[in-house]
Design a protein around this motif. Sequence first.
Motif, PDB file in Angstrom:
ATOM      1  N   CYS A  58       0.822  -1.210   0.000  1.00 24.46           N
ATOM      2  CA  CYS A  58       0.000   0.000   0.000  1.00 24.46           C
ATOM      3  C   CYS A  58       0.860   1.266   0.000  1.00 24.46           C
ATOM      4  CB  CYS A  58      -0.918   0.010   1.215  1.00 24.46           C
ATOM      5  SG  CYS A  58      -2.104  -1.347   1.245  1.00 24.46           S
ATOM      6  N   GLN A 195      -8.217   4.644  -8.105  1.00 22.02           N
ATOM      7  CA  GLN A 195      -8.070   5.332  -6.828  1.00 22.02           C
ATOM      8  C   GLN A 195      -8.937   4.686  -5.750  1.00 22.02           C
ATOM      9  OE1 GLN A 195      -5.846   7.674  -6.024  1.00 22.02           O
ATOM     10  NE2 GLN A 195      -6.601   7.516  -3.931  1.00 22.02           N
ATOM     11  N   THR A 196     -10.132   4.267  -6.139  1.00 25.82           N
ATOM     12  CA  THR A 196     -11.002   3.559  -5.195  1.00 25.82           C
ATOM     13  C   THR A 196     -10.373   2.253  -4.742  1.00 25.82           C
ATOM     14  OG1 THR A 196     -12.996   4.508  -6.185  1.00 25.82           O
ATOM     15  CG2 THR A 196     -13.281   2.501  -4.888  1.00 25.82           C
ATOM     16  N   GLU A 199      -7.589   2.920  -2.241  1.00 25.66           N
ATOM     17  CA  GLU A 199      -8.100   3.259  -0.910  1.00 25.66           C
ATOM     18  C   GLU A 199      -8.590   2.016  -0.180  1.00 25.66           C
ATOM     19  OE1 GLU A 199     -11.062   6.172  -1.814  1.00 25.66           O
ATOM     20  OE2 GLU A 199      -9.594   7.747  -2.286  1.00 25.66           O
ATOM     21  N   GLN A 202      -5.629   0.053   1.038  1.00 28.23           N
ATOM     22  CA  GLN A 202      -5.073   0.686   2.231  1.00 28.23           C
ATOM     23  C   GLN A 202      -5.863   0.305   3.477  1.00 28.23           C
ATOM     24  OE1 GLN A 202      -2.272   2.630   2.349  1.00 28.23           O
ATOM     25  NE2 GLN A 202      -2.473   2.767   4.576  1.00 28.23           N
TER      26      GLN A 202
END
Length: 268
Positions: A58, A195-196, A199, A202
């Motif tokens: 991540c 990007q989703t 996230e 992460q």
Amino acid sequence: MYNKIIKRPCCPLIKCFYICQKNRIAMEISKELTVGEVVKENYKTAQIFDRNNIDFCCGGAISIEKACEKGNVEISSLLPELEAAVQANDPDSKYIDSMELNELCDYIEKRHHSYVVDNIPFLSEKLNKLCSVHGENHPELFKVRELFETAAGNLTAHMKKEELILFPYIRRLVNAKNSANSGSSEFGGIDAPIQTMLEEHQAEGERFFEIAALTSNYSCPPDGCNTYRITYQTLNDFEQDLHRHIHLENNILFLKALALEKEIISKN
């Protein structure tokens, strides 16, 4: 006559292999390289980053220098260790990095998505059993079970989004690249779903960090039974597989897909 040694000429393919090995140039490690770039070159370096509490999956997008500053790691000690590691050949990393993106999507689904699906039922069952048998003496097990069940649900939904939406789109990008008559008007906007995914990666990485802390890095307590030990070992294996899974997507697949989409659109 049977002691006579017959020398055969070396197979050209074998000779070529040894020449390539001899002339192979390893990556030059510098503090400006990102953590992900180094791990992509040679996955053996992941163990070094992990040992120094540097997130290589991540957190792979930041430079080695920034990662060391963030983790309070002595960079002058880390760089030589990384240099030594990349000198050793890592054919798996080379093979994965050479894959077409559609092939990499297939590999991730067959190797990592299937691993998650196969192991969730086993771990859910065993964690329920541990809570029932050992929960009174080890109340942290209830939190571990809660965290894992949340991760299991999130990862299942996450993988479906990849399999049904993102990966098919990446495969269309590859087809467009390989087809002279394919237009580019249908492409654009892959950065938002990626990007989703980043996230969500992460969030699950942090969740397993908490699980590892609660279990003292998956150490079976002295009063733990064989089921306890096996469950913790499987949880550890699950986290390690998730790290490589995320690494392949964050540091290789997603970056290359973004670049490929940009290349295709620019040709329009």
